[in-house]
Design a protein around this motif. Sequence first.
Motif, PDB file in Angstrom:
ATOM      1  N   THR A  76       0.864  -1.177   0.000  1.00 27.36           N
ATOM      2  CA  THR A  76       0.000   0.000   0.000  1.00 27.36           C
ATOM      3  C   THR A  76       0.902   1.228   0.000  1.00 27.36           C
ATOM      4  OG1 THR A  76      -0.104   0.144   2.414  1.00 27.36           O
ATOM      5  CG2 THR A  76      -1.796  -1.206   1.323  1.00 27.36           C
ATOM      6  N   ALA A  77       0.310   2.383  -0.147  1.00 26.37           N
ATOM      7  CA  ALA A  77       1.090   3.619  -0.175  1.00 26.37           C
ATOM      8  C   ALA A  77       1.868   3.838   1.121  1.00 26.37           C
ATOM      9  CB  ALA A  77       0.166   4.807  -0.437  1.00 26.37           C
ATOM     10  N   ASP A  78       1.314   3.364   2.236  1.00 25.29           N
ATOM     11  CA  ASP A  78       1.972   3.596   3.525  1.00 25.29           C
ATOM     12  C   ASP A  78       2.440   2.318   4.219  1.00 25.29           C
ATOM     13  OD1 ASP A  78      -0.589   2.729   3.952  1.00 25.29           O
ATOM     14  OD2 ASP A  78      -1.013   4.098   5.589  1.00 25.29           O
ATOM     15  N   GLY A  79       2.653   1.257   3.469  1.00 25.36           N
ATOM     16  CA  GLY A  79       3.135   0.014   4.058  1.00 25.36           C
ATOM     17  C   GLY A  79       2.630  -1.202   3.329  1.00 25.36           C
ATOM     18  N   ALA A  80       1.847  -2.017   4.040  1.00 28.05           N
ATOM     19  CA  ALA A  80       1.326  -3.248   3.435  1.00 28.05           C
ATOM     20  C   ALA A  80      -0.001  -3.605   4.086  1.00 28.05           C
ATOM     21  CB  ALA A  80       2.313  -4.388   3.623  1.00 28.05           C
TER      22      ALA A  80
END
Length: 106
Positions: A76-80
């Motif tokens: 994802t944009a900020d991790g998973a």
Amino acid sequence: MASSSSLLAHPAAGGTALAERETIRALLLERRPDLERRLLVGPSGAVLIPLAAGRCIEIGRMRRRGTARWVVVTPTADGARLREPSDLDAVARAALGALQEAEARR
């Protein structure tokens, strides 16, 4: 698909995890034959679906709630995002859904 890994190769798995991984792979290819040349096996034995920018969808086994379970990890944009499907068919559906989302963003 060779494995050099942890939960997939653990003796307690009794080869079941390897058979399950091949079942997941077959389900993915049944629904998306174009993945034949894209599917990889990572160092942990997880099935990888490469995405753009060096990221990937990872399908592997993780110890959760005291047992080894199949999970789908998507970037994802900020991790998973971690998904814990209930059965092998749901694992394949979750991975293909994540792939469809990633392809739509391109």
